[in-house]
Write an enzyme that holds these catalytic residues in place. Structure first.
Site, PDB file in Angstrom:
ATOM      1  N   LYS A 116       0.741  -0.409  72.975  1.00  0.00           N
ATOM      2  CA  LYS A 116      -0.777  -0.864  72.770  1.00  0.00           C
ATOM      3  C   LYS A 116      -1.885   0.019  73.554  1.00  0.00           C
ATOM      4  O   LYS A 116      -3.032   0.227  73.087  1.00  0.00           O
ATOM      5  CB  LYS A 116      -1.024  -2.205  73.747  1.00  0.00           C
ATOM      6  CG  LYS A 116      -0.128  -3.224  73.762  1.00  0.00           C
ATOM      7  CD  LYS A 116      -0.238  -4.554  74.313  1.00  0.00           C
ATOM      8  CE  LYS A 116       0.442  -5.895  74.261  1.00  0.00           C
ATOM      9  NZ  LYS A 116      -0.290  -6.480  75.248  1.00  0.00           N
ATOM     10  N   GLU A 200      -6.504  -2.160  82.397  1.00  0.00           N
ATOM     11  CA  GLU A 200      -7.787  -2.502  82.009  1.00  0.00           C
ATOM     12  C   GLU A 200      -8.390  -3.111  82.748  1.00  0.00           C
ATOM     13  O   GLU A 200      -8.236  -3.132  83.653  1.00  0.00           O
ATOM     14  CB  GLU A 200      -7.681  -3.517  80.732  1.00  0.00           C
ATOM     15  CG  GLU A 200      -6.746  -2.674  79.465  1.00  0.00           C
ATOM     16  CD  GLU A 200      -6.900  -3.797  77.946  1.00  0.00           C
ATOM     17  OE1 GLU A 200      -6.589  -5.378  78.944  1.00  0.00           O
ATOM     18  OE2 GLU A 200      -6.746  -3.426  77.261  1.00  0.00           O
ATOM     19  N   ARG A 292       2.420  -9.614  62.735  1.00  0.00           N
ATOM     20  CA  ARG A 292       3.381 -10.990  61.886  1.00  0.00           C
ATOM     21  C   ARG A 292       2.363 -11.999  61.338  1.00  0.00           C
ATOM     22  O   ARG A 292       0.814 -12.046  62.366  1.00  0.00           O
ATOM     23  CB  ARG A 292       4.279 -10.966  63.353  1.00  0.00           C
ATOM     24  CG  ARG A 292       3.567 -11.743  64.707  1.00  0.00           C
ATOM     25  CD  ARG A 292       4.254 -12.392  65.208  1.00  0.00           C
ATOM     26  NE  ARG A 292       4.066 -11.718  66.843  1.00  0.00           N
ATOM     27  CZ  ARG A 292       2.680 -13.042  67.239  1.00  0.00           C
ATOM     28  NH1 ARG A 292       1.854 -13.822  67.240  1.00  0.00           N
ATOM     29  NH2 ARG A 292       3.267 -12.703  68.649  1.00  0.00           N
TER      30      ARG A 292
HETATM   31  P1  ADP Z   1       0.306 -10.534  75.456  1.00  0.00           P
HETATM   32  O1  ADP Z   1       0.423  -9.940  73.436  1.00  0.00           O
HETATM   33  O2  ADP Z   1       1.507 -10.542  76.158  1.00  0.00           O
HETATM   34  O3  ADP Z   1       0.158 -11.945  74.353  1.00  0.00           O
HETATM   35  P2  ADP Z   1      -2.229 -10.158  75.534  1.00  0.00           P
HETATM   36  O4  ADP Z   1      -3.285  -8.747  75.538  1.00  0.00           O
HETATM   37  O5  ADP Z   1      -1.976 -10.480  73.495  1.00  0.00           O
HETATM   38  O6  ADP Z   1      -0.800 -10.003  75.689  1.00  0.00           O
HETATM   39  O7  ADP Z   1      -3.130 -10.674  76.358  1.00  0.00           O
HETATM   40  C1  ADP Z   1      -2.926 -12.450  76.481  1.00  0.00           C
HETATM   41  C2  ADP Z   1      -3.545 -12.521  77.282  1.00  0.00           C
HETATM   42  O8  ADP Z   1      -3.981 -12.284  79.038  1.00  0.00           O
HETATM   43  C3  ADP Z   1      -5.341 -12.791  76.183  1.00  0.00           C
HETATM   44  O9  ADP Z   1      -5.621 -14.435  75.881  1.00  0.00           O
HETATM   45  C4  ADP Z   1      -6.355 -13.469  77.781  1.00  0.00           C
HETATM   46  O10 ADP Z   1      -6.244 -14.305  78.291  1.00  0.00           O
HETATM   47  C5  ADP Z   1      -5.555 -12.396  78.693  1.00  0.00           C
HETATM   48  N1  ADP Z   1      -5.595 -10.712  79.244  1.00  0.00           N
HETATM   49  C6  ADP Z   1      -5.165 -10.516  78.408  1.00  0.00           C
HETATM   50  N2  ADP Z   1      -5.816  -8.991  78.841  1.00  0.00           N
HETATM   51  C7  ADP Z   1      -6.736  -9.096  79.908  1.00  0.00           C
HETATM   52  C8  ADP Z   1      -8.311  -8.904  80.260  1.00  0.00           C
HETATM   53  N3  ADP Z   1      -7.944  -7.466  80.411  1.00  0.00           N
HETATM   54  N4  ADP Z   1      -8.987  -9.592  81.333  1.00  0.00           N
HETATM   55  C9  ADP Z   1      -9.105 -10.483  80.946  1.00  0.00           C
HETATM   56  N5  ADP Z   1      -7.715 -11.781  80.656  1.00  0.00           N
HETATM   57  C10 ADP Z   1      -6.517 -10.685  80.033  1.00  0.00           C
END
Ligand code: ADP
Length: 457
Positions: A116, A200, A292
């Protein structure tokens, strides 16, 4: 075109891939663990191979068993579905070495987007706004404290190899930072084998909006608009829809351009999803790219009329995309509810035998499932047992269709989240399209008015 495809998955997605293969005239091979021998994906495939015992590591994640099954049956391609080996660059490489086509992006692209921190760099280089955060990995608590102070709390610590919502920790203030960092690193190490994490800025009430892209081997890359997936519990999506009620045509255009620019920079081929968070000021930030087919792909299929699994297969077979961007039209509105075998109040899994299984039908209703009457929902696997997907001319029609479809979905013998889904779909905020990733917080506390839960949920 391929003669025979092995499907390295189970459940509804394995069946979904079999349907696509049948329509394309391609033979199919199912692989299964011993407890899955009577599953529908095994029944409907042309051939099947048992690849090991129930435990994932011994069967569906066992690369040599999957490859041997492909070799024995002389399959010329493997479709990994989602989960399991779908985002394993190593598995895609092994397929390549064995001269079996992996239906997905090239291994180097999977590896790049699976990291990531690297994915953030690639998208930033393409001029896409990424969430403010650490430049790269965070080594220790001093560095983390410095970065967090610069960003301002709250922040989120994430596993660089993360996925499925694991290895993520929100931190509200500096006092909690050290413990959270240690825990996030331990979680990352346990789940992904490496303790690498990054930081982040944590957005307070964002919407999760993702863009579907399709790219062929000839450099053609298009998008199929967005899906809104803000209704989540513990970072797991529960309800998805397309298009998002939050995007104006201008914002859609801007976000789509960003998704394509990043995907192009990554050298993306096949179907992929670019995930963004959108804040209250309509600012969007790249979060990650999934390499995917997604669980929620049917809502995109409904509004575009494009069969994404068939496109994945055609692209992997070396065919050029048959569409240009200007050929893509969105029509209507589609919503998907994930039906999970779980207690709708406590969210605990509810495995067991399904005694009665009646799926809704009628205009605009699609049910993707491998469950059926008398089937056994095993505790070994994901609790999602069906996807209920509806299509309407408008969002209002899609919502009323979803309500009546949920009302006629009868599953007896196990508990399901159908009562919870009914409640979400009837929630006035949902009806108004006022969504955020915190929508589900209202259902975390013991409910004042209990759901109408019965054994027939
Ligand atoms: P994964 O790949 O484990 O599913 P993601 O990076 O796609 O993780 O994040 C999943 C969820 O986590 C997002 O849809 C959101 O709800 C929450 N999230 C991730 N990063 C943030 C952020 N910086 N601020 C607020 N919520 C976040």
């Amino acid at each position: 075109m391929f003669r025979k495809i092995l499907i390295a998955n189970r459940g509804e997605i394995a069946l979904r891939i079999i349907w696509a293969c049948k329509e394309l005239g391609i033979r199919t091979v199912a692989v299964h663990s011993d407890v899955d021998k009577d599953s529908l994906h095994v029944k409907f495939a042309d051939e099947d191979v048992c690849i090991g015992p129930a435990r994932n590591a011994d069967s569906y994640l066992n690369m040599s068993a999957v490859i041997s099954a492909a070799e024995i049956t002389d399959a010329d391609a493997i479709h990994p579905g989602y989960g399991f080996l779908a985002e394993s660059a190593h598995f895609a490489e092994i397929c390549q070495e064995c001269h079996i086509t992996f239906i997905g992006p090239p291994p180097e692209v999977i590896r790049l987007m699976g990291d990531k921190v690297m994915a953030r760099r690639v998208f930033a280089r393409a001029g896409v706004p990424v969430l403010p955060g650490s430049e790269g990995l965070v080594a220790g608590v001093e560095e983390a404290a410095r970065i967090a102070a610069d960003l301002g709390y709250p922040i989120i610590i994430k596993a660089s190899a993360g996925g499925g919502g694991r290895g993520m920790r929100m931190v509200g203030n500096e006092e909690d930072l050290k413990v959270a960092l240690d825990m996030a690193m331990a979680e990352a190490k346990a789940a992904f084998g490496v303790p690498d994490v990054y930081i982040e800025k944590y957005l307070e009430h964002p919407r999760h909006i993702e863009f579907q892209v399709l790219g062929d081997r000839f450099g053609n890359l298009i998008h199929l608009c967005e899906r809104e997936c803000s209704i989540q519990r513990r970072h797991q999506k529960l309800v998805e829809e397309a298009p998002s009620p939050a995007l104006s045509p201008a914002l859609r255009e801007k976000m789509a351009e960003a998704a394509l620019a990043g995907a192009r920079e990554a050298g993306y081929v096949n179907a992929g999803t670019v995930e963004f968070l959108l804040d209250g000021q309509r600012r969007f930030y790249f979060m990650e790219m999934n390499t995917r087919i997604q669980v929620e792909h049917p809502v995109t299929e409904n509004i575009t009329g494009i069969d994404l699994v068939k496109e994945q297969i055609r692209i992997a077979a070396g065919e050029p995309l048959p569409y240009r961007q200007e050929d893509i039209r969105i029509e209507g509105h589609s919503i998907e509810c994930r039906i999970n075998a779980e207690d709708p109040l406590r969210f605990t899994p509810s495995p067991g035998r399904i005694r009665i299984f009646h799926v809704p039908g009628g205009p605009g209703v699609r049910v993707d499932t491998a469950a059926h009457q008398d089937c056994y929902i095993s505790p070994h696997y994901d609790s999602m047992i069906a996807k209920l997907i509806v299509m309407g001319n408008s969002r209002t029609e899609a919502i009323s269709r979803m309500k009546r479809a949920l009302d006629s979905f009868v599953i007896e013998g196990i508990r399901t989240n159908i009562p919870l889904q009914r409640r979400i779909i009837s929630d006035p905020d949902f009806e108004r399209g006022e969504l955020s990733t915190h929508f589900m917080d209202r259902y975390q506390q013991p409910l004042e008015t209990p759901l109408a839960v019965s054994e027939t949920s």
